[in-house]
Design a protein around this motif. Sequence first.
Motif, PDB file in Angstrom:
ATOM      1  N   CYS A 195       0.838  -1.195   0.000  1.00 46.62           N
ATOM      2  CA  CYS A 195       0.000   0.000   0.000  1.00 46.62           C
ATOM      3  C   CYS A 195       0.881   1.258   0.000  1.00 46.62           C
ATOM      4  N   ASP A 196       0.448   2.299  -0.679  1.00 47.64           N
ATOM      5  CA  ASP A 196       1.122   3.601  -0.615  1.00 47.64           C
ATOM      6  C   ASP A 196       1.093   4.078   0.851  1.00 47.64           C
ATOM      7  N   PRO A 197       2.255   4.318   1.466  1.00 45.51           N
ATOM      8  CA  PRO A 197       2.257   4.685   2.887  1.00 45.51           C
ATOM      9  C   PRO A 197       1.392   5.902   3.216  1.00 45.51           C
ATOM     10  N   SER A 198       1.207   6.788   2.260  1.00 44.42           N
ATOM     11  CA  SER A 198       0.366   7.967   2.549  1.00 44.42           C
ATOM     12  C   SER A 198      -1.107   7.561   2.685  1.00 44.42           C
ATOM     13  N   GLN A 199      -1.410   6.324   2.285  1.00 44.22           N
ATOM     14  CA  GLN A 199      -2.800   5.849   2.322  1.00 44.22           C
ATOM     15  C   GLN A 199      -3.030   4.778   3.386  1.00 44.22           C
ATOM     16  N   PHE A 200      -2.073   4.610   4.307  1.00 43.40           N
ATOM     17  CA  PHE A 200      -2.217   3.528   5.291  1.00 43.40           C
ATOM     18  C   PHE A 200      -3.544   3.616   6.056  1.00 43.40           C
ATOM     19  N   ARG A 201      -3.902   4.830   6.511  1.00 39.94           N
ATOM     20  CA  ARG A 201      -5.117   4.915   7.351  1.00 39.94           C
ATOM     21  C   ARG A 201      -6.378   4.508   6.590  1.00 39.94           C
ATOM     22  N   PRO A 202      -6.672   5.119   5.433  1.00 38.66           N
ATOM     23  CA  PRO A 202      -7.884   4.672   4.733  1.00 38.66           C
ATOM     24  C   PRO A 202      -7.819   3.206   4.305  1.00 38.66           C
ATOM     25  N   ALA A 203      -6.626   2.739   3.929  1.00 34.44           N
ATOM     26  CA  ALA A 203      -6.515   1.331   3.500  1.00 34.44           C
ATOM     27  C   ALA A 203      -6.822   0.390   4.660  1.00 34.44           C
ATOM     28  N   VAL A 204      -6.279   0.705   5.825  1.00 32.57           N
ATOM     29  CA  VAL A 204      -6.523  -0.171   6.987  1.00 32.57           C
ATOM     30  C   VAL A 204      -7.983  -0.097   7.410  1.00 32.57           C
ATOM     31  N   ILE A 254      -9.862  -2.338   5.119  1.00 33.40           N
ATOM     32  CA  ILE A 254      -9.581  -3.750   5.422  1.00 33.40           C
ATOM     33  C   ILE A 254     -10.346  -4.180   6.674  1.00 33.40           C
ATOM     34  N   LEU A 255     -10.306  -3.341   7.695  1.00 28.62           N
ATOM     35  CA  LEU A 255     -10.930  -3.735   8.968  1.00 28.62           C
ATOM     36  C   LEU A 255     -12.452  -3.717   8.882  1.00 28.62           C
ATOM     37  N   GLU A 256     -12.991  -3.034   7.899  1.00 28.98           N
ATOM     38  CA  GLU A 256     -14.451  -3.054   7.701  1.00 28.98           C
ATOM     39  C   GLU A 256     -14.875  -4.221   6.810  1.00 28.98           C
ATOM     40  N   LYS A 288       0.573   1.043  16.386  1.00 33.89           N
ATOM     41  CA  LYS A 288      -0.221   1.639  17.461  1.00 33.89           C
ATOM     42  C   LYS A 288      -1.196   2.685  16.909  1.00 33.89           C
ATOM     43  N   SER A 289      -0.742   3.463  15.957  1.00 29.96           N
ATOM     44  CA  SER A 289      -1.596   4.544  15.441  1.00 29.96           C
ATOM     45  C   SER A 289      -2.772   4.001  14.638  1.00 29.96           C
ATOM     46  N   LEU A 290      -2.656   2.758  14.167  1.00 32.99           N
ATOM     47  CA  LEU A 290      -3.740   2.172  13.369  1.00 32.99           C
ATOM     48  C   LEU A 290      -4.662   1.277  14.202  1.00 32.99           C
ATOM     49  N   ARG A 291      -4.251   0.976  15.414  1.00 32.54           N
ATOM     50  CA  ARG A 291      -4.964  -0.013  16.247  1.00 32.54           C
ATOM     51  C   ARG A 291      -6.419   0.386  16.520  1.00 32.54           C
ATOM     52  N   THR A 292      -6.660   1.706  16.578  1.00 30.53           N
ATOM     53  CA  THR A 292      -8.005   2.156  16.959  1.00 30.53           C
ATOM     54  C   THR A 292      -8.991   2.125  15.797  1.00 30.53           C
ATOM     55  N   LEU A 293      -8.547   1.747  14.597  1.00 24.15           N
ATOM     56  CA  LEU A 293      -9.420   1.869  13.424  1.00 24.15           C
ATOM     57  C   LEU A 293     -10.425   0.729  13.267  1.00 24.15           C
ATOM     58  N   GLY A 294     -10.277  -0.343  14.029  1.00 25.93           N
ATOM     59  CA  GLY A 294     -11.210  -1.466  13.876  1.00 25.93           C
ATOM     60  C   GLY A 294     -10.886  -2.580  14.837  1.00 25.93           C
ATOM     61  N   ASP A 295     -11.614  -3.690  14.674  1.00 27.06           N
ATOM     62  CA  ASP A 295     -11.577  -4.746  15.696  1.00 27.06           C
ATOM     63  C   ASP A 295     -10.705  -5.958  15.376  1.00 27.06           C
ATOM     64  N   ALA A 296     -10.363  -6.184  14.110  1.00 24.78           N
ATOM     65  CA  ALA A 296      -9.612  -7.410  13.782  1.00 24.78           C
ATOM     66  C   ALA A 296      -8.322  -7.454  14.596  1.00 24.78           C
ATOM     67  N   GLN A 297      -7.852  -8.646  14.858  1.00 24.61           N
ATOM     68  CA  GLN A 297      -6.608  -8.770  15.614  1.00 24.61           C
ATOM     69  C   GLN A 297      -5.413  -8.392  14.719  1.00 24.61           C
ATOM     70  N   ARG A 313      -4.779  -4.450  -5.485  1.00 25.62           N
ATOM     71  CA  ARG A 313      -5.182  -4.307  -6.902  1.00 25.62           C
ATOM     72  C   ARG A 313      -6.662  -4.571  -7.128  1.00 25.62           C
ATOM     73  N   ALA A 314      -7.298  -5.296  -6.216  1.00 27.30           N
ATOM     74  CA  ALA A 314      -8.700  -5.712  -6.398  1.00 27.30           C
ATOM     75  C   ALA A 314      -9.602  -4.473  -6.410  1.00 27.30           C
ATOM     76  N   PRO A 315     -10.782  -4.569  -7.044  1.00 26.60           N
ATOM     77  CA  PRO A 315     -11.696  -3.421  -7.094  1.00 26.60           C
ATOM     78  C   PRO A 315     -12.020  -2.893  -5.697  1.00 26.60           C
ATOM     79  N   SER A 316     -12.144  -3.806  -4.739  1.00 32.52           N
ATOM     80  CA  SER A 316     -12.288  -3.417  -3.333  1.00 32.52           C
ATOM     81  C   SER A 316     -11.745  -4.579  -2.511  1.00 32.52           C
ATOM     82  N   VAL A 317     -11.443  -4.300  -1.255  1.00 33.83           N
ATOM     83  CA  VAL A 317     -10.940  -5.379  -0.395  1.00 33.83           C
ATOM     84  C   VAL A 317     -12.005  -6.466  -0.255  1.00 33.83           C
TER      85      VAL A 317
END
Length: 217
Positions: free
Chosen positions: A12-21, A24-26, A53-62, A198-202
């Motif tokens: 993933c493009d590092p500038s997009q880590f938050r929306p990408a994660v 994924i978590l949704e 740590k900064s991404l941990r709060t975005l969702g529930d998956a382990q 690459r997929a149309p959506s996760v």
Amino acid sequence: MKPMFAPSILSCDPSQFRPAVKEILESSVDWLHFDVMDGQFVPPITFGADLVKSLRTLGDAQFEAHLMTETPDAHFDAFIAAGCTRVIFHAEATHHAHRLCQALHERDVQAGVAINPATPVDCLLPLVGTMDLALIMTVNPGWGGQRLIEECLQKVRVLRETAPALDIEVDGGIDPTTIGRAWEAGANVFVTGSYLMRAPSVAAGLDELRAACSSRS
Ligand code: DX5
Ligand code: ZN
């Protein structure tokens, strides 16, 4: 056994880590897989525990950390404090894989042990009753987007015969054209990096991957 999915954000493009994660978590994944590279065990350097740590709060998956590092136990506490509930280290990076599994259990997290394509599966057999997960690398670690090395699947077969209930993860080159063979060989946890990006959506990508795993008791 049902297939479980552990997407990686390595491609993933590092500038997009938050929306990408977030996406994924949704998408009802089981785990999020963090590829931690130290520039020593493998040439690239990726990221450390602060990002996790900064991404941990975005969702529930382990969260699981795949430590492609020398001195793996030097990093256990940081990644556990960041929210990882499974830490995977490489058998090649330590003389003491059994003790490192114990160290992770003492910290109340799952212990995963990874092996590179050139490492024989035999080194994992004495750990079957101790580790929670074996990670069979199906590419040489360090980079996303490589082709799966078919010979590695024979190691999955051998391990599955010995350990019917063990979580066996494969990592590298997993997409709808390869996952069926890895599943047939006995893998039940699948890391997926570049294919899902690459997929149309996760969610659509995960549907394709699930569909490619035929039923297995
Ligand atoms: C490689 C990493 C993998 C990688 C998988 O060193 O351990 O997790 O991101 O990526 P793909 O799915 O692109 O092979
Ligand atoms: Zn990985």
